[in-house]
Design an enzyme around this catalytic site. Structure first.
Site, mmCIF file in Angstrom:
data_model
loop_
_atom_site.group_PDB
_atom_site.id
_atom_site.type_symbol
_atom_site.label_atom_id
_atom_site.label_comp_id
_atom_site.label_asym_id
_atom_site.label_seq_id
_atom_site.Cartn_x
_atom_site.Cartn_y
_atom_site.Cartn_z
ATOM 1 C CE LYS A 1 -4.481 1.541 1.859
ATOM 2 N NZ LYS A 1 -5.278 1.298 0.411
ATOM 3 C CD GLU B 1 -5.839 -3.904 -6.751
ATOM 4 O OE1 GLU B 1 -6.459 -3.790 -5.596
ATOM 5 O OE2 GLU B 1 -4.570 -3.251 -6.858
ATOM 6 C CG LEU C 1 -3.992 -3.020 -0.970
ATOM 7 C CD1 LEU C 1 -2.630 -2.496 -0.938
ATOM 8 C CD2 LEU C 1 -5.132 -2.036 -0.844
#
Ligand code: PDD
Length: 284
Positions: free
Chosen positions: A149, A182, A206
């Site tokens: 992140k 994603e 993530l």
């Protein structure tokens, strides 16, 4: 007025200043978290702290605070700020070194910054009050450590704008093998013939806290949730499509590349899943 925290001090956000030599600014050399905080209670706090720890370790930065100290800080920060529904933004960078050099410096302390922002009241699964999304699609052009992140989000920002320029609210990404990774700022789930499916975790995605909580909550309720590769064809043919993130919980997608999903309405499986999430969000 928003109160922020910067390197040991609470102060009005507009008065917060960092050095232009900060490596977060120069290199994107830092890690961040976004934690939902509803009426003084965090959602997924331990999980967010664990991911922060892993992210910092992945970039060889020591966690500057204990979990207890983070908790005290955020309790104080959310009390100082108005709003029943807040998101806590937290960022740790490697700090400001005297000279710009790609190598890790030895002469600086990490920069710790946090502030809160207002998030939408979470949904209990009522389709009439759902915030629905229209998405575009694209090939994922980001770096090969999307599991970290990192504050270096330019790849995500450019993808988001690709979606916006196509008239969408978000963009769903596929790798070179046409498998779902994603979205620019969310994880993705599909529902096919009543089964909930989401891509397995690896360096292309993530490990979203909302994603992981949802998988755990649904499985604890006896649902069959599949974590596996998901093809573009499966996404385009899905009965339901959802985005998950800390600021959206589970958001129904009602159109993809201009085609309706579930007749342009939140689906029945979304209603059931978001209701369960609402019931367990403080304990999962
Ligand atoms: N975004 N994938 C990406 C690329 C994200 O940026 C996010 C979250 C997620 C969902 O993760 P989580 O459930 O832990 O929020 C997945 C945050 C909210 C942001 O950047 O604002």
């Amino acid at each position: 007025m928003t109160i922020a925290y910067l390197n040991g001090m609470f102060l009005p956000l507009e008065q917060a200043r960092i050095s232009p030599m900060d490596r977060g600014f120069l290199f994107g050399d830092g890690i961040y978290e976004v934690i939902p905080w509803y009426n003084g209670r965090p959602v997924g706090f331990q999980r967010h702290m664990q991911r922060l720890e892993q992210g910092l370790a992945a970039i060889s930065l020591e966690n500057p605070m204990t979990i207890e100290a983070w908790r005290t800080l955020f309790d104080e920060l959310t009390e100082k700020n108005d709003g029943e529904y807040q998101g806590v933004y937290l960022q740790v960078t490697r700090g400001a070194a005297a000279v710009r050099n790609h190598r890790f410096p030895t002469d600086c302390e990490p920069t710790i910054f946090a502030y809160t922002f207002t998030v939408n009241a979470p949904s209990d699964g009522d389709p009439d009050h759902a915030t629905c999304y229209q998405v575009a699609t694209a090939t994922d052009r980001r770096w090969k450590r999307c599991d970290i992140k990192s504050v270096a989000l330019l790849g995500n920002v450019l993808h988001m704008m690709e979606g916006v320029d196509a008239g969408a609210d978000e963009i769903i990404l596929f790798n070179e093998q046409e498998e779902l990774t994603e979205a620019a700022a969310c994880n993705v789930f599909i529902v096919h013939n009543g089964t909930v499916v989401t891509p397995s975790l690896d360096i292309e995605k993530l490990p979203g806290i909302t994603r992981n909580m949802l998988v755990d909550i649904l499985r604890a309720e006896g649902w069959n949730v599949e974590e596996r590769a998901v093809t573009r064809a499966e996404v385009m043919a899905a009965d339901e499509l959802w985005l998950t993130s800390s600021t959206k919980e589970i958001a129904p997608v009602i159109a993809i590349d201009g085609y309706s999903v579930n007749d342009g309405k939140p689906g029945p499986v979304w209603t059931a899943a978001q209701s369960l999430f609402a019931r367990h969000r403080f304990s999962a």
